[in-house]
Scaffold this active site. Structure first.
Site, PDB file in Angstrom:
ATOM      1  N   HIS A  60       3.067  -2.676   2.285  1.00 49.11           N
ATOM      2  CA  HIS A  60       1.353  -2.937   2.222  1.00 49.11           C
ATOM      3  C   HIS A  60       0.751  -1.078   1.058  1.00 49.11           C
ATOM      4  O   HIS A  60      -0.023  -1.346   0.454  1.00 49.11           O
ATOM      5  CB  HIS A  60       0.393  -2.637   3.523  1.00 49.11           C
ATOM      6  CG  HIS A  60       0.704  -1.806   4.024  1.00 49.11           C
ATOM      7  ND1 HIS A  60       1.278  -1.271   5.117  1.00 49.11           N
ATOM      8  CD2 HIS A  60      -0.441  -0.577   4.322  1.00 49.11           C
ATOM      9  CE1 HIS A  60       0.971  -0.497   5.495  1.00 49.11           C
ATOM     10  NE2 HIS A  60       0.527   0.530   5.475  1.00 49.11           N
TER      11      HIS A  60
ATOM     12  N   HIS B 168      -7.667   9.167   8.442  1.00 47.57           N
ATOM     13  CA  HIS B 168      -7.444   7.691   9.310  1.00 47.57           C
ATOM     14  C   HIS B 168      -6.434   7.900  10.156  1.00 47.57           C
ATOM     15  O   HIS B 168      -5.556   9.222  10.713  1.00 47.57           O
ATOM     16  CB  HIS B 168      -7.338   6.893   7.887  1.00 47.57           C
ATOM     17  CG  HIS B 168      -6.065   6.671   7.688  1.00 47.57           C
ATOM     18  ND1 HIS B 168      -5.764   7.181   6.960  1.00 47.57           N
ATOM     19  CD2 HIS B 168      -5.723   5.739   7.110  1.00 47.57           C
ATOM     20  CE1 HIS B 168      -4.435   7.572   5.954  1.00 47.57           C
ATOM     21  NE2 HIS B 168      -4.416   5.720   6.515  1.00 47.57           N
TER      22      HIS B 168
END
Ligand SMILES: [Fe+2]
Lengths: 108, 272
Positions: free
Chosen positions: B123, B186
């Site tokens: 991804h 994150h």
């Protein structure tokens, strides 16, 4: 503790369709190819996503194993929280939990 | 010929995989900024795009982990993830092994580098490509910085990798674009997924826009882990992009989008 071996099993499973088929047919036989502790072996075979998380499996490997086992995103997150509740804090790696047990940062 | 474009962008798998779960008022402007970056990239008519990524155990593992790697194939497959999970269909991306070889040779003058004649896109590259190259027309050269399996190369070496990529881009006759993708703060794939340290992100992007090497490489990994999560280790790719561009940056979009598990950003830099 053989986090490297445990991680390698899941890493190879994530990227190898043939190994996925073998795992679906006979998961225990695939697990036997890796030098796992009884706890690690049990966590893979059950599968116990929460325990795999607590054992320190990198989330970038674990989330794909969860998807392979047809576990939805919200359930995956909850299983990790439940794993910490049941087994205590993450023991290794860089994916420790920093939020509260009942906190849902993204709403799920 | 030279480096003709430098941009940076988010790549979290939720951006495509959970797009329908995001609030439209956040998602739509983010996607619009991504599409504007696509137009800006294609307007520079690149012969090839180097994508500096931080892959997530698609190709590289702790059995033999390269700090820096560049692909050297005529084609690459992706995504390695379930296309239904990522909601990006499988594609073969065109590469250019001969061009890779020339770039690698130049980068190797100053950076110890692994090359890979096989490379499956995860991804980290497929999410950006799904926005930046929906028609699958670009020639791509993947590059990777290990941001997942510590010990990680220090930030100053990520900067040096970017400098080497710039030198290599300037040394070949082709027009080279560079896109770097990574997280800022994150905590992906953990129960904290969706947590974003917005103040830390804004400060990082400020430093990135200033193209200030000292400020960008001042973070220790312990600080980054505490303030920006393990996902924050991916700032290495963004730092490399700054080093390659040399010029000031413009942040076109930034907003935390928790269901995407990351602060979402689009920025470009002047080539100086
Ligand atoms: Fe990432």
């Amino acid at each position: 503790m053989s986090l490297y071996q445990l991680s390698r099993l899941l890493f190879e499973l994530n990227r190898d369709r043939a190994l996925q088929d073998a795992f679906t047919a006979d998961a225990a036989a695939v697990a036997d190819r890796y030098a796992l502790t009884e706890e690690e072996r049990g966590a893979v075979l059950q599968p116990d996503i929460g325990l795999l998380y607590v054992l320190g499996v990198n989330g970038q490997i674990l989330m794909h194993f969860a998807a392979f086992r047809q576990i939805a995103w919200a359930d995956y997150l909850q299983m990790m929280r439940d794993g910490v509740r049941q087994h205590g804090p993450v023991r290794d790696g860089v994916y420790a939990m920093t939020s509260g047990l009942d906190e849902k940062v993204a709403g799920v | 010929m030279s480096l003709v474009f430098t941009g940076i962008c988010s790549h979290g798998p939720g951006i495509t995989g959970r797009a329908d779960l995001a609030p439209p008022e956040l998602r739509d402007p983010f996607f619009a900024a991504y599409h504007a970056m696509r137009d800006a990239l294609h307007a520079t008519k690149p012969d090839a795009v180097i994508i500096v990524a931080a892959e997530h155990f698609a190709n590289f593992f702790m059995n033999n982990m390269p700090s820096f790697a560049i692909g050297m194939a005529d084609g690459y497959e992706g995504p390695i993830e379930d296309p239904d999970w990522l909601r990006i269909p499988h594609r073969t991306v065109r590469g250019d092994a001969a061009l890779s070889r020339r770039i690698i040779a130049e980068v190797q003058q100053t950076v110890d580098l692994s090359y890979a004649e096989e490379w499956k896109f995860d991804h980290g590259i497929m999410v950006p490509l799904s926005f930046l190259d929906p028609e699958n027309t670009l020639t791509v050269i993947p590059a990777n910085i290990n941001c997942q399996g510590p010990p990680l190369a220090p930030l100053a070496r990520a900067w040096a990798f970017g400098e080497a990529l710039r030198r290599a881009a300037d040394a070949v006759p082709e027009r080279i674009a560079l896109v770097a993708t990574g997280g800022i703060s994150h905590w992906p794939a953990t129960p904290d997924s969706g947590r974003v340290n917005e103040a830390w992100d804004r400060e990082f992007l400020r430093r990135w826009a200033l193209n200030d090497r000292a400020l960008l490489t001042a973070y220790t990994d312990a600080e980054t882990y505490a303030d920006a999560g393990q996902g924050g280790f991916e700032i290495r790719t963004l730092i490399a992009a700054a080093a390659a561009a040399r010029g000031p940056g413009t942040v076109h979009f930034f907003a935390p989008i928790p269901i995407f598990s990351t602060g979402c950003f689009i920025a470009t830099a002047e080539i100086a």
